[in-house]
Design an enzyme around this catalytic site. Structure first.
Site, PDB file in Angstrom:
ATOM      1  N   ASP A  57      27.354  -3.044  -9.698  1.00  0.00           N
ATOM      2  CA  ASP A  57      26.006  -3.278  -9.218  1.00  0.00           C
ATOM      3  C   ASP A  57      25.986  -4.648  -8.539  1.00  0.00           C
ATOM      4  O   ASP A  57      26.942  -5.417  -8.628  1.00  0.00           O
ATOM      5  CB  ASP A  57      25.004  -3.205 -10.388  1.00  0.00           C
TER       6      ASP A  57
HETATM    7  C1  GLC Z   1      20.234  -3.393  -7.368  1.00  0.00           C
HETATM    8  C2  GLC Z   1      20.120  -2.235  -8.337  1.00  0.00           C
HETATM    9  C3  GLC Z   1      20.969  -1.054  -7.992  1.00  0.00           C
HETATM   10  C4  GLC Z   1      21.099  -0.935  -6.492  1.00  0.00           C
HETATM   11  C5  GLC Z   1      21.865  -2.143  -6.008  1.00  0.00           C
HETATM   12  C6  GLC Z   1      22.058  -2.135  -4.495  1.00  0.00           C
HETATM   13  O1  GLC Z   1      20.312  -4.594  -8.060  1.00  0.00           O
HETATM   14  O2  GLC Z   1      20.360  -2.533  -9.705  1.00  0.00           O
HETATM   15  O3  GLC Z   1      20.349   0.085  -8.574  1.00  0.00           O
HETATM   16  O4  GLC Z   1      21.778   0.255  -6.154  1.00  0.00           O
HETATM   17  O5  GLC Z   1      21.237  -3.363  -6.384  1.00  0.00           O
HETATM   18  O6  GLC Z   1      20.838  -2.273  -3.857  1.00  0.00           O
END
Ligand code: GLC
Length: 727
Positions: free
Chosen positions: A252
């Site tokens: 993430d």
């Molecule tokens: C965010 C979220 C995740 C998302 C990622 C990219 O922090 O936790 O669900 O896919 O960043 O945007």
């Protein structure tokens, strides 16, 4: 893991720097910055917001790098790209996996036409804590519903061939347990037992990995003290080794960097090393390039490095990117077409839940309508995780005036969303006095749900509750339309409001869907995917709870002055010393599965094809059929949602009092009867045993009761016995 000849050949040619470049996705809003990283070997970028810009970046990768490896282009396509559907929690409320799959396919078609090839969706975090803002992105509190809806979304995104124009790679997220943060605070600690992990949090991921999800995203949280971005036991031993997942595990955003504040890594190099060693394949944020590449490449086991690169290259191959890296710019979809809008409108209608109805709904062609509340004129219907390029919604006022051109439709907002100002309420009350019906349009603005949006107070914000109570006190027929991204605490007004429609954040077509529901063009036949608590103090709250050793049958009481048994005698012991709150009635305000519609249905006695079945037969794949006849006893066609819950009377571990194992939403014509049947086999009756060295998914012989009905409160029981131990 077997790879294609092309992947094997590229692996043999790649330098450590080139390999590390394939194991990152970085977001750079400036095109030139992204191009510079791609020349350096970056293998994945976030969508640069158009097909043209995507092709420009892809040309740099394919034509200006030594090996010409095409880019993955990622984006959070969570509930729509150009056409925004209802938020996932609302989609879950439809209890209609078909509509979820159709919406995901529409989103994939629109996204791929712009050059997106990888979405970070579906979110499969089972949650029983509506304080957590991200419940809006998931499918609620139930394991089976989450598994079914997650599988439908994966099928919708990926189709049968990832290289086709309407397909994008799905990402099951957030692996794992993110939906159980302590205190409901986003990113907070998760401490779940192996029993809870296996039987609640891991199950939806196992289901969609079986469905062929191309990617899995690691969660931000720890599980029992180990950050998921460094959790070898779950990322590798369970996901990759036990389940055989051959796709890509992506971190993430800055999840690897977060290992430093988690205080498990000495420095960034340590964090990157431990995350790849644990089983991460792609880091999101560019951490590997913020440290000395030579040190890093040496620090990561070469076989692990090659395995990660092979997984990424294989995904690019499945997407057809080596053969067709560019997207047809002339075919880019930049706005919803008529069919897309119709689907979004149908989905928003099917996601709605009729919480209460005193017969006011559906409205019978009203002539004088007052719209009040902040959602009367707001266009903020899209919900969390929608981007600026999503097609905007219109207001309920505009939709109603277009639908009822001859009616007098007045608007007096009364109050705002958040401000502590009730000065507008008298004007709304005055306007109501000469109207046939008042529609109170209230809720949470989108900003109050989603990531980093946990709330400690789940009531309607601002002075919206005051408005509802004041309008209800006029005695004029009143309908409350609720738009929210989570279960709310409605105790302050729900008894004042005889008719309440839960519309969630319904997306681009929300306003037209709400009007269609109010006038009966559509029917609100969804069911709640998450319990509505009576107070925040009740959380976590779910229907599939253990019975405990002292189950309560009544709520508590604060009236007695003393707890001295001698004073009150033993007769009340069985009630006093039970699991409840002294100051609250038992159970939620509205239960999981709650809802009705405009039609009415009767159910026959449920029938089983056999009342007993051996464990050996179940192991061999045998099953029983559960059947029930449903009759539409009303004068209008309607949808019924038949739910099947299992109750395990005695098990080796404390079983949930109920567990959803099957459901079906069916359309039945007025006066007609339909037979609904379900297959009940080991997949429905088994649970994960975690006491042994290895977890085992198995059915325990014993007595079960299957509860069948249209809500948890209206089921009928039918007994099933699983006999004899297995062979
Ligand atoms: C965010 C979220 C995740 C998302 C990622 C990219 O922090 O936790 O669900 O896919 O960043 O945007």
């Amino acid at each position: 893991m077997a790879h294609s000849e092309r992947v094997a050949r590229l692996l043999a040619q790649m330098t450590p720097t080139e390999k590390l470049g394939q194991l990152q996705i970085i977001f750079r809003p400036k095109q030139e910055d992204a191009e510079e990283l791609i020349r350096r070997g970056l293998g994945a970028v976030f969508w640069p917001r158009s097909a043209t810009a995507t092709n420009a970046l892809q040309r740099v990768a394919v034509e200006q790098t030594r090996l010409g490896i095409p880019l993955l282009v990622g984006l959070d396509v969570v509930h729509g790209q150009r056409t925004i559907g209802p938020v996932p929690l609302a989609q879950a409320a439809s209890f209609d996996p078909g509509i979820v799959e159709q919406l995901a396919h529409l989103a994939a078609t629109e996204a791929r036409s712009g050059g997106v090839t990888w979405t970070f969706s579906p979110m499969l975090d089972v949650s029983r804590d509506p304080r957590w803002g991200r419940v809006v992105e998931g499918f609620g509190e139930d394991v089976h519903l989450t598994s079914v809806m997650g599988g439908a979304m994966v099928r919708g995104y990926q189709g049968v061939d990832l290289s086709s124009p309407g397909a994008i790679a799905a990402t099951a997220k957030h692996f794992v347990g993110y939906g159980q943060p302590e205190g409901g605070r986003d990113y907070n600690t998760v401490d779940a037992s192996p029993h809870r992990l296996r039987n609640v949090h891991l199950e939806p991921f196992r289901s969609v990995v079986d469905e062929g999800a191309a990617s899995v995203m690691a969660a931000f949280n720890t599980v029992a003290g180990i950050p998921m971005h460094a959790h070898h036991g779950l990322l590798t031993d369970v996901l990759k080794s036990e389940w055989g997942f051959e796709g890509v595990v992506v971190g993430d955003a800055d999840g690897v960097r977060n290992l430093l504040p988690h205080r498990v890594a000495e420095d960034l190099a340590d964090a990157v090393r431990m995350s790849f060693a644990a089983g991460l394949d792609v880091e999101m944020g560019g951490a590997p390039w913020d440290i000395d590449e030579g040190d890093l490449a040496a620090a990561i086991d070469p076989a692990r490095l090659d395995d990660a690169v092979a997984r990424v290259l294989s995904l690019k191959e499945r997407l057809g990117l080596f053969d067709r890296p560019y997207v047809d710019e002339s075919a880019e979809i930049t706005a919803p077409n008529v069919a897309a809008r119709a689907l979004a409108r149908r989905a928003a209608a099917r996601s709605s839940v009729l919480l209460k109805n005193d017969g006011t709904l559906p409205l019978a062609a009203p002539e004088r309508v007052l719209l009040t509340g902040p959602y009367a004129e707001s266009t903020d219907h899209l919900g969390a995780w929608t981007q600026s390029f999503g097609a905007p919604a219109r207001s309920i006022t505009d939709a109603l005036r277009e639908r009822l051109p001859a009616a007098q439709v007045r608007v007096e907002p009364g109050v705002g969303f958040l401000d502590d100002d009730a000065s507008g309420i008298p004007a709304a009350i005055a306007a109501a006095s000469d109207c046939d019906v008042v529609i109170v349009c209230v809720g949470e603005p989108s900003t109050l749900s989603g990531e980093a949006a946990s709330r400690s107070d789940l009531r309607l914000p601002g002075r919206q509750e005051d408005l509802i109570r004041a309008v209800a006190a006029t005695g004029i027929p009143t309908v409350v339309v609720l738009e929210n991204g989570r279960p709310l605490v409605v105790a302050g007004w729900i008894d004042h409001a005889p008719t309440v429609l839960e519309a969630w954040h319904g997306g681009t077509e929300a306003a037209d869907a709400i009007v269609a529901l109010l006038l009966g063009d559509e029917e609100p036949a969804g069911r709640l995917p998450m319990s509505f608590p009576r107070t925040v103090g009740q959380i976590p709250l779910d229907y599939a709870h253990e019975n405990t050793g002292r189950p309560a049958t009544t709520g508590g009481s604060m009236t007695t002055e003393s707890a001295d048994i001698g004073l009150h005698g033993p007769d009340n012991v069985q009630e006093k010393y039970t699991s409840k709150y002294l100051d609250l009635d038992l159970g939620p305000q509205f239960a999981f599965g709650h809802g009705s519609g405009y039609a009415a249905f009767s159910h026959s006695i449920p029938r089983l094809s056999a009342a007993t079945l051996s464990a050996a037969a179940l192991d061999a794949g045998d099953a029983v059929t559960l059947e029930i006849d449903v009759t539409n006893t009303s004068s209008r066609d309607g949808d019924e949602v038949v739910q099947v819950y299992v109750e395990d009377l005695v098990a080796s571990v404390a079983p949930p009092v109920r567990r959803l194992i099957a459901f079906s939403r069916i359309r039945i014509a007025a006066g007609a009867t339909s037979a609904v049947s379900f297959t009940i086999g080991s997949e429905q009756l088994a649970f994960w045993h975690t006491r042994g060295a290895a977890a085992e998914f198995a059915v325990e012989p014993g007595r079960f009761v299957l509860h069948v009905g249209s809500t948890l409160a209206s089921t009928q029981p039918v007994d099933l016995e699983v006999t004899e131990a297995r062979l």
